[in-house]
Design a protein around this motif. Structure first.
Motif, PDB file in Angstrom:
ATOM      1  N   HIS A   1      -7.946   1.319   2.063  1.00 45.21           N
ATOM      2  CA  HIS A   1      -7.959   0.701   3.393  1.00 45.21           C
ATOM      3  C   HIS A   1      -7.693   1.742   4.477  1.00 45.21           C
ATOM      4  CE1 HIS A   1      -8.063  -3.807   2.973  1.00 45.21           C
ATOM      5  NE2 HIS A   1      -7.902  -3.464   1.710  1.00 45.21           N
ATOM      6  N   ARG A   2      -6.743   2.621   4.246  1.00 46.68           N
ATOM      7  CA  ARG A   2      -6.410   3.616   5.272  1.00 46.68           C
ATOM      8  C   ARG A   2      -7.572   4.578   5.509  1.00 46.68           C
ATOM      9  NH1 ARG A   2      -1.254   3.054   2.635  1.00 46.68           N
ATOM     10  NH2 ARG A   2      -1.652   4.799   1.217  1.00 46.68           N
ATOM     11  N   MET A   3      -8.205   5.028   4.442  1.00 49.75           N
ATOM     12  CA  MET A   3      -9.352   5.928   4.607  1.00 49.75           C
ATOM     13  C   MET A   3     -10.498   5.219   5.321  1.00 49.75           C
ATOM     14  SD  MET A   3      -9.516   8.176   1.066  1.00 49.75           S
ATOM     15  CE  MET A   3      -9.090   6.869  -0.078  1.00 49.75           C
ATOM     16  N   ALA A   4     -10.762   3.980   4.935  1.00 53.68           N
ATOM     17  CA  ALA A   4     -11.854   3.227   5.559  1.00 53.68           C
ATOM     18  C   ALA A   4     -11.578   2.972   7.034  1.00 53.68           C
ATOM     19  CB  ALA A   4     -12.055   1.909   4.816  1.00 53.68           C
TER      20      ALA A   4
ATOM     21  N   ALA B   1     -31.532   9.230   5.604  1.00 54.74           N
ATOM     22  CA  ALA B   1     -31.896   8.908   4.229  1.00 54.74           C
ATOM     23  C   ALA B   1     -31.744  10.123   3.326  1.00 54.74           C
ATOM     24  CB  ALA B   1     -33.340   8.407   4.190  1.00 54.74           C
ATOM     25  N   GLY B   2     -31.361   9.875   2.090  1.00 49.10           N
ATOM     26  CA  GLY B   2     -31.200  10.948   1.118  1.00 49.10           C
ATOM     27  C   GLY B   2     -29.793  11.500   1.044  1.00 49.10           C
ATOM     28  N   HIS B   3     -28.943  11.174   2.018  1.00 48.04           N
ATOM     29  CA  HIS B   3     -27.539  11.548   1.977  1.00 48.04           C
ATOM     30  C   HIS B   3     -26.771  10.325   1.498  1.00 48.04           C
ATOM     31  CE1 HIS B   3     -29.318  14.345   4.867  1.00 48.04           C
ATOM     32  NE2 HIS B   3     -28.338  15.180   4.580  1.00 48.04           N
ATOM     33  N   PRO B   4     -26.206  10.334   0.311  1.00 47.32           N
ATOM     34  CA  PRO B   4     -25.618   9.119  -0.251  1.00 47.32           C
ATOM     35  C   PRO B   4     -24.451   8.582   0.579  1.00 47.32           C
ATOM     36  CG  PRO B   4     -25.986  10.757  -1.960  1.00 47.32           C
ATOM     37  CD  PRO B   4     -26.196  11.449  -0.651  1.00 47.32           C
ATOM     38  N   GLU B   5     -24.445   7.284   0.738  1.00 47.99           N
ATOM     39  CA  GLU B   5     -23.289   6.570   1.272  1.00 47.99           C
ATOM     40  C   GLU B   5     -22.760   5.669   0.171  1.00 47.99           C
ATOM     41  OE1 GLU B   5     -23.635   4.497   4.944  1.00 47.99           O
ATOM     42  OE2 GLU B   5     -24.523   6.186   5.995  1.00 47.99           O
ATOM     43  N   GLY B   6     -21.455   5.457   0.155  1.00 44.61           N
ATOM     44  CA  GLY B   6     -20.885   4.708  -0.952  1.00 44.61           C
ATOM     45  C   GLY B   6     -19.772   3.768  -0.579  1.00 44.61           C
ATOM     46  N   TYR B   7     -18.825   3.650  -1.494  1.00 44.39           N
ATOM     47  CA  TYR B   7     -17.755   2.655  -1.457  1.00 44.39           C
ATOM     48  C   TYR B   7     -16.924   2.727  -0.180  1.00 44.39           C
ATOM     49  CZ  TYR B   7     -13.431   0.379  -3.166  1.00 44.39           C
ATOM     50  OH  TYR B   7     -12.314  -0.409  -3.325  1.00 44.39           O
ATOM     51  N   LEU B   8     -16.459   3.921   0.167  1.00 43.04           N
ATOM     52  CA  LEU B   8     -15.605   4.048   1.348  1.00 43.04           C
ATOM     53  C   LEU B   8     -16.365   3.719   2.628  1.00 43.04           C
ATOM     54  CD1 LEU B   8     -13.510   7.245   0.546  1.00 43.04           C
ATOM     55  CD2 LEU B   8     -12.743   4.869   0.508  1.00 43.04           C
TER      56      LEU B   8
ATOM     57  N   VAL C   1      -2.207  -5.578   2.023  1.00 41.24           N
ATOM     58  CA  VAL C   1      -2.771  -4.988   0.804  1.00 41.24           C
ATOM     59  C   VAL C   1      -1.773  -5.093  -0.349  1.00 41.24           C
ATOM     60  CG1 VAL C   1      -4.319  -3.458   2.066  1.00 41.24           C
ATOM     61  CG2 VAL C   1      -2.006  -2.686   1.570  1.00 41.24           C
ATOM     62  N   THR C   2      -1.074  -6.200  -0.400  1.00 39.57           N
ATOM     63  CA  THR C   2      -0.091  -6.476  -1.434  1.00 39.57           C
ATOM     64  C   THR C   2      -0.754  -7.128  -2.643  1.00 39.57           C
ATOM     65  OG1 THR C   2       0.312  -8.704  -0.615  1.00 39.57           O
ATOM     66  CG2 THR C   2       1.614  -6.927   0.366  1.00 39.57           C
ATOM     67  N   PRO C   3      -0.029  -7.304  -3.750  1.00 40.93           N
ATOM     68  CA  PRO C   3      -0.511  -8.212  -4.794  1.00 40.93           C
ATOM     69  C   PRO C   3      -0.741  -9.616  -4.222  1.00 40.93           C
ATOM     70  CG  PRO C   3       1.227  -6.825  -5.678  1.00 40.93           C
ATOM     71  CD  PRO C   3       1.174  -6.555  -4.190  1.00 40.93           C
ATOM     72  N   ASN C   4      -1.553 -10.405  -4.911  1.00 44.11           N
ATOM     73  CA  ASN C   4      -2.066 -11.660  -4.376  1.00 44.11           C
ATOM     74  C   ASN C   4      -0.990 -12.645  -3.923  1.00 44.11           C
ATOM     75  OD1 ASN C   4      -4.381 -10.459  -5.309  1.00 44.11           O
ATOM     76  ND2 ASN C   4      -4.716 -11.874  -6.987  1.00 44.11           N
TER      77      ASN C   4
ATOM     78  N   GLY D   1       0.784  -1.231   0.000  1.00 45.95           N
ATOM     79  CA  GLY D   1       0.000   0.000   0.000  1.00 45.95           C
ATOM     80  C   GLY D   1       0.808   1.268   0.000  1.00 45.95           C
ATOM     81  N   GLY D   2       2.071   1.189  -0.431  1.00 46.66           N
ATOM     82  CA  GLY D   2       2.908   2.381  -0.444  1.00 46.66           C
ATOM     83  C   GLY D   2       2.726   3.226  -1.688  1.00 46.66           C
ATOM     84  N   GLN D   3       3.734   4.002  -2.028  1.00 51.27           N
ATOM     85  CA  GLN D   3       3.660   4.929  -3.149  1.00 51.27           C
ATOM     86  C   GLN D   3       3.254   4.217  -4.430  1.00 51.27           C
ATOM     87  OE1 GLN D   3       7.685   6.412  -2.957  1.00 51.27           O
ATOM     88  NE2 GLN D   3       7.098   8.219  -1.774  1.00 51.27           N
ATOM     89  N   GLY D   4       2.264   4.781  -5.139  1.00 51.70           N
ATOM     90  CA  GLY D   4       1.815   4.220  -6.396  1.00 51.70           C
ATOM     91  C   GLY D   4       0.747   3.158  -6.279  1.00 51.70           C
ATOM     92  N   ALA D   5       0.395   2.759  -5.049  1.00 49.12           N
ATOM     93  CA  ALA D   5      -0.621   1.736  -4.849  1.00 49.12           C
ATOM     94  C   ALA D   5      -2.008   2.369  -4.788  1.00 49.12           C
ATOM     95  CB  ALA D   5      -0.346   0.954  -3.572  1.00 49.12           C
ATOM     96  N   PHE D   6      -3.019   1.567  -5.097  1.00 50.51           N
ATOM     97  CA  PHE D   6      -4.407   2.052  -5.033  1.00 50.51           C
ATOM     98  C   PHE D   6      -5.116   1.588  -3.770  1.00 50.51           C
ATOM     99  CE2 PHE D   6      -8.752   0.327  -5.813  1.00 50.51           C
ATOM    100  CZ  PHE D   6      -9.451   1.509  -5.653  1.00 50.51           C
ATOM    101  N   ILE D   7      -5.169   0.287  -3.552  1.00 48.07           N
ATOM    102  CA  ILE D   7      -6.054  -0.247  -2.518  1.00 48.07           C
ATOM    103  C   ILE D   7      -5.566   0.084  -1.114  1.00 48.07           C
ATOM    104  CG2 ILE D   7      -5.020  -2.534  -2.207  1.00 48.07           C
ATOM    105  CD1 ILE D   7      -8.797  -1.675  -2.556  1.00 48.07           C
TER     106      ILE D   7
END
Length: 372
Positions: A21-24, A311-318, A83-86, A11-17
């Motif tokens: 995870h850190r935000m979640a 209700a009415g305030h969207p919740e999503g992926y994070l 959070v590494t490659p598989n 999950g270091g520089q250049g990683a996505f996931i």
């Protein structure tokens, strides 16, 4: 209540996931990131730690050093997120499990079945908690759908359809230095499954989570449409369930124009449900001989399962991802019921069996294969 201390591998520089995870993890205040081995390159690992505000003495050049030193640390981490490659999931997870440190692992479980069996045996031998982040199970309306199926609101389940359509790999990005494409299309790092491992396992987990059913047999047709690609980038899979229900999964990363099209449809003999991840705050309910209804997150006729705001305030992926981290934190604090909805070892093994069965079936022209 103080936050639990979290470590991270990858999950270091250049990683996505890793960033997801850190935000979640920090969204609900249950976790504080305090340590990490953020890259297999020690220089990059320490640079990533500095960017994230991690003290130098809690930044590690390898996961083996991190597991050993954190196990002996007077203020050791409460869990580690992998959070590494598989292909690195199993060795990293095993190192921390053997050190007595709970593991939060990204999906799929591992790259190979041999790794999966080794990891499973370590979980059983050590008794150390293990969690798998199939994050789409955290959406409130997915929890609602699960409760409705369990109550029998749909009647006897007949048809279960899931699809996950993306278009980002419609061109050979792996040959252009795109990091995310490179490892996901490399069998040495991703394992035997391309699209079926990366997103097909999400579709499988979602339908199983909601219905409580795991396919008994499948017939798969896997394609690699992009020339030179070593792993599948499109899959059509037909499913049979022991209950008598039938189903299908379509997983594609070459569906041009599609972004993150995870969809689920479930039909019983009394009613049906339809849900889309790109419109996650609404779910269509179709009852026999009655007008279709739209259920909304926290709206009339639904519960407040896993929801945070009115209700009415969207919740999503994070927020869905954060729900899992909140439940894991409560489970580690002793609220065992909090872990009931968090995917774990069994979900991971089901995903690995699914990948293996798909590859085996497709290699024989789509013959039916049992999922053991």
């Amino acid at each position: 209540m103080r936050p639990l201390k979290l470590g991270m591998v990858g999950g270091g520089q250049g990683a996505f996931i890793g960033g997801v995870h850190r935000m979640a993890a920090r969204l609900d205040g249950h976790w504080q990131l305090v340590a990490g081995a953020f890259s297999s390159d020690a220089v990059r690992a320490h640079a990533s730690a500095a960017e994230l505000g991690i003290d130098l003495d809690r930044s590690y050049g390898s996961f083996t050093d991190m597991a050993a030193q954190e196990a002996a640390h007077p203020d050791r981490i409460d869990a580690v997120a992998i959070v590494t490659p598989n292909h690195m999931h199993a060795p990293a997870a095993i190192a921390f499990l053997e050190a007595g440190i709970p593991v939060i692992c990204d999906k799929p479980l591992t790259a190979t079945m041999d790794q999966a069996h080794a990891l499973a045996q370590t979980v059983r031998d050590t008794g150390t908690p293990f969690f798998l982040t199939h994050n789409y199970t955290g959406y409130p309306l997915i929890r609602e759908a699960r409760a409705m199926v369990a109550r029998g609101d749909l009647g006897k389940i007949r048809v279960i359809q899931a699809e996950y359509a993306q278009g980002w790999l419609a061109q050979p990005l792996e040959g252009e230095g795109q990091k995310q494409a490179a490892w996901r299309t490399d069998p040495d790092k991703s394992g035997a499954g391309g699209a079926i491992g990366d997103i097909g396992t999400h579709a499988l987990n979602l339908l199983s989570f909601v219905t409580g059913e795991v396919p008994a047999h499948l017939s798969a047709d896997l394609q690699s449409f992009v020339s030179g690609r070593k792993l599948d980038d499109n899959a059509h899979i037909t499913l049979r369930f022991d209950s008598g229900a039938r189903g299908m999964i379509w997983a594609s990363q070459v569906a041009v124009g599609c972004e993150n099209g995870l969809r689920l449809r479930i039909y019983g003999d009394e009613a049906g449900l339809e849900w889309s991840q790109e419109d996650p705050n609404r779910m269509k309910l179709t009852s026999l001989n009655a007008p279709a209804r739209w259920l909304t997150r926290a709206g009339a006729g639904t519960s407040d399962l896993a929801t945070r705001i009115p209700a009415g305030h969207p919740e999503g992926y994070l927020e869905a991802f954060a729900t899992l981290y909140a439940e894991i934190a409560r489970a580690l604090r002793g609220e065992n019921e909090a872990a009931e909805l968090v995917p774990g070892l069994n979900a991971g093994l089901e995903g690995m069996a699914f990948i293996s069965a798909c590859v085996a079936s497709s290699s024989t022209g789509g013959k039916w294969v049992s999922l053991d």
